[in-house]
Design a protein around this motif. Sequence first.
Motif, PDB file in Angstrom:
ATOM      1  N   VAL A  16      28.315  46.634  39.518  1.00  0.00           N
ATOM      2  CA  VAL A  16      29.741  46.460  39.920  1.00  0.00           C
ATOM      3  C   VAL A  16      30.465  47.622  40.517  1.00  0.00           C
ATOM      4  O   VAL A  16      30.199  48.627  40.078  1.00  0.00           O
ATOM      5  CB  VAL A  16      30.530  45.880  38.731  1.00  0.00           C
ATOM      6  N   GLY A  17      31.126  47.207  41.468  1.00  0.00           N
ATOM      7  CA  GLY A  17      31.751  48.521  42.266  1.00  0.00           C
ATOM      8  C   GLY A  17      33.023  47.836  43.015  1.00  0.00           C
ATOM      9  O   GLY A  17      33.455  46.623  42.831  1.00  0.00           O
ATOM     10  N   SER A  18      33.845  48.905  43.663  1.00  0.00           N
ATOM     11  CA  SER A  18      35.090  48.606  44.465  1.00  0.00           C
ATOM     12  C   SER A  18      35.028  49.430  45.766  1.00  0.00           C
ATOM     13  O   SER A  18      34.592  50.517  45.693  1.00  0.00           O
ATOM     14  CB  SER A  18      36.352  48.541  43.678  1.00  0.00           C
ATOM     15  N   THR A  19      35.673  48.809  46.757  1.00  0.00           N
ATOM     16  CA  THR A  19      35.584  49.760  47.802  1.00  0.00           C
ATOM     17  C   THR A  19      36.755  49.065  48.982  1.00  0.00           C
ATOM     18  O   THR A  19      37.050  48.036  48.786  1.00  0.00           O
ATOM     19  CB  THR A  19      34.145  49.698  48.663  1.00  0.00           C
ATOM     20  N   ARG A  20      37.083  50.224  49.903  1.00  0.00           N
ATOM     21  CA  ARG A  20      37.966  49.501  50.872  1.00  0.00           C
ATOM     22  C   ARG A  20      37.081  48.844  52.156  1.00  0.00           C
ATOM     23  O   ARG A  20      37.525  48.087  52.939  1.00  0.00           O
ATOM     24  CB  ARG A  20      38.644  50.802  51.390  1.00  0.00           C
ATOM     25  N   ILE A  56      43.648  48.669  46.836  1.00  0.00           N
ATOM     26  CA  ILE A  56      42.121  49.284  46.592  1.00  0.00           C
ATOM     27  C   ILE A  56      42.520  49.272  44.761  1.00  0.00           C
ATOM     28  O   ILE A  56      41.614  49.343  44.120  1.00  0.00           O
ATOM     29  CB  ILE A  56      41.941  50.551  46.957  1.00  0.00           C
ATOM     30  N   GLU A  57      43.911  49.713  44.454  1.00  0.00           N
ATOM     31  CA  GLU A  57      43.980  49.766  42.823  1.00  0.00           C
ATOM     32  C   GLU A  57      43.852  48.342  42.272  1.00  0.00           C
ATOM     33  O   GLU A  57      43.099  48.598  41.206  1.00  0.00           O
ATOM     34  CB  GLU A  57      45.637  50.187  42.907  1.00  0.00           C
ATOM     35  N   GLN A  58      44.174  47.219  42.736  1.00  0.00           N
ATOM     36  CA  GLN A  58      43.632  45.992  42.100  1.00  0.00           C
ATOM     37  C   GLN A  58      42.191  45.728  42.030  1.00  0.00           C
ATOM     38  O   GLN A  58      41.741  45.305  41.246  1.00  0.00           O
ATOM     39  CB  GLN A  58      44.592  44.981  42.913  1.00  0.00           C
ATOM     40  N   ALA A  59      41.506  46.235  43.348  1.00  0.00           N
ATOM     41  CA  ALA A  59      40.219  46.036  43.171  1.00  0.00           C
ATOM     42  C   ALA A  59      39.234  46.868  42.373  1.00  0.00           C
ATOM     43  O   ALA A  59      38.467  46.407  41.610  1.00  0.00           O
ATOM     44  CB  ALA A  59      39.562  46.354  44.666  1.00  0.00           C
ATOM     45  N   PHE A  60      39.814  48.146  42.339  1.00  0.00           N
ATOM     46  CA  PHE A  60      39.347  48.978  41.040  1.00  0.00           C
ATOM     47  C   PHE A  60      39.526  48.633  39.554  1.00  0.00           C
ATOM     48  O   PHE A  60      38.813  48.649  38.866  1.00  0.00           O
ATOM     49  CB  PHE A  60      39.936  50.445  41.290  1.00  0.00           C
ATOM     50  N   ALA A  61      40.853  47.824  39.398  1.00  0.00           N
ATOM     51  CA  ALA A  61      41.031  47.474  38.444  1.00  0.00           C
ATOM     52  C   ALA A  61      40.099  46.497  37.856  1.00  0.00           C
ATOM     53  O   ALA A  61      39.690  46.287  36.778  1.00  0.00           O
ATOM     54  CB  ALA A  61      42.690  47.084  38.170  1.00  0.00           C
ATOM     55  N   ILE A  66      35.425  43.759  34.845  1.00  0.00           N
ATOM     56  CA  ILE A  66      33.989  43.102  34.877  1.00  0.00           C
ATOM     57  C   ILE A  66      32.858  44.047  34.677  1.00  0.00           C
ATOM     58  O   ILE A  66      32.179  43.288  34.159  1.00  0.00           O
ATOM     59  CB  ILE A  66      34.070  42.165  36.221  1.00  0.00           C
ATOM     60  N   ALA A  67      32.925  45.356  34.783  1.00  0.00           N
ATOM     61  CA  ALA A  67      32.066  46.176  34.707  1.00  0.00           C
ATOM     62  C   ALA A  67      31.069  46.053  33.127  1.00  0.00           C
ATOM     63  O   ALA A  67      30.154  46.325  32.810  1.00  0.00           O
ATOM     64  CB  ALA A  67      32.304  47.537  35.137  1.00  0.00           C
ATOM     65  N   GLY A  68      32.151  45.934  32.179  1.00  0.00           N
ATOM     66  CA  GLY A  68      31.627  45.832  30.930  1.00  0.00           C
ATOM     67  C   GLY A  68      31.249  44.294  30.431  1.00  0.00           C
ATOM     68  O   GLY A  68      30.944  44.337  29.088  1.00  0.00           O
ATOM     69  N   TRP A  69      31.525  43.453  31.455  1.00  0.00           N
ATOM     70  CA  TRP A  69      31.095  41.991  30.604  1.00  0.00           C
ATOM     71  C   TRP A  69      29.605  41.988  30.612  1.00  0.00           C
ATOM     72  O   TRP A  69      28.893  42.613  31.509  1.00  0.00           O
ATOM     73  CB  TRP A  69      31.469  41.126  31.825  1.00  0.00           C
ATOM     74  N   ARG A  70      29.006  40.934  29.689  1.00  0.00           N
ATOM     75  CA  ARG A  70      27.661  40.827  29.605  1.00  0.00           C
ATOM     76  C   ARG A  70      26.965  40.049  30.756  1.00  0.00           C
ATOM     77  O   ARG A  70      27.976  39.499  31.572  1.00  0.00           O
ATOM     78  CB  ARG A  70      27.615  40.016  28.498  1.00  0.00           C
ATOM     79  N   ARG A  71      25.964  40.034  31.071  1.00  0.00           N
ATOM     80  CA  ARG A  71      25.214  39.220  32.308  1.00  0.00           C
ATOM     81  C   ARG A  71      25.563  38.025  32.333  1.00  0.00           C
ATOM     82  O   ARG A  71      25.877  37.648  33.421  1.00  0.00           O
ATOM     83  CB  ARG A  71      23.582  39.502  31.903  1.00  0.00           C
ATOM     84  N   GLU A  72      25.772  37.232  31.282  1.00  0.00           N
ATOM     85  CA  GLU A  72      25.919  35.625  31.349  1.00  0.00           C
ATOM     86  C   GLU A  72      27.340  35.517  31.934  1.00  0.00           C
ATOM     87  O   GLU A  72      27.612  34.606  32.567  1.00  0.00           O
ATOM     88  CB  GLU A  72      25.675  35.025  30.028  1.00  0.00           C
ATOM     89  N   LYS A  73      28.205  36.580  31.357  1.00  0.00           N
ATOM     90  CA  LYS A  73      29.613  36.061  31.972  1.00  0.00           C
ATOM     91  C   LYS A  73      29.702  36.694  33.401  1.00  0.00           C
ATOM     92  O   LYS A  73      30.406  35.891  34.240  1.00  0.00           O
ATOM     93  CB  LYS A  73      30.539  36.947  31.075  1.00  0.00           C
ATOM     94  N   LYS A  74      29.074  37.627  33.981  1.00  0.00           N
ATOM     95  CA  LYS A  74      29.198  37.930  35.234  1.00  0.00           C
ATOM     96  C   LYS A  74      28.539  36.871  36.040  1.00  0.00           C
ATOM     97  O   LYS A  74      28.973  36.667  37.010  1.00  0.00           O
ATOM     98  CB  LYS A  74      28.333  39.161  35.623  1.00  0.00           C
ATOM     99  N   GLU A  75      27.598  36.195  35.627  1.00  0.00           N
ATOM    100  CA  GLU A  75      26.751  35.068  36.487  1.00  0.00           C
ATOM    101  C   GLU A  75      27.716  34.051  36.397  1.00  0.00           C
ATOM    102  O   GLU A  75      27.721  33.217  37.526  1.00  0.00           O
ATOM    103  CB  GLU A  75      25.255  34.704  35.473  1.00  0.00           C
TER     104      GLU A  75
END
Length: 99
Positions: A16-20, A56-61, A66-75
């Motif tokens: 999971v990442g964020s970018t401009r 970018i602040e919203q994207a980063f937040a 979501i980075a800490g979510w389990r795989r099934e929740k990301k899916e």
Amino acid sequence: MPHAYILRCRDDTYYVGSTRDLDARLWQHNHSEDGATYTRRRRPVTLIWNAEFDSIEQAFAFEKRIAGWRREKKEALMRGDFDALPELSRRRSVRENGG
């Protein structure tokens, strides 16, 4: 335009990442030493989900959320199954016991 995104790595893990600049960042993940260490060891990576944000602040937040979510929740997020997200937020033992 700022984005939060999810990549599928060669080993079938998610990053999971964020970018401009989504196109430039995806190129970095696959080709450059400027890509994240995690993805450099798991190339090639494929963009499988992204969302645009006003800043970018919203994207980063959102990335951090979501980075800490389990795989099934990301899916569930990736397939647009938003109704499943609250249930997937519960601990597995609570879900299995009907609580």
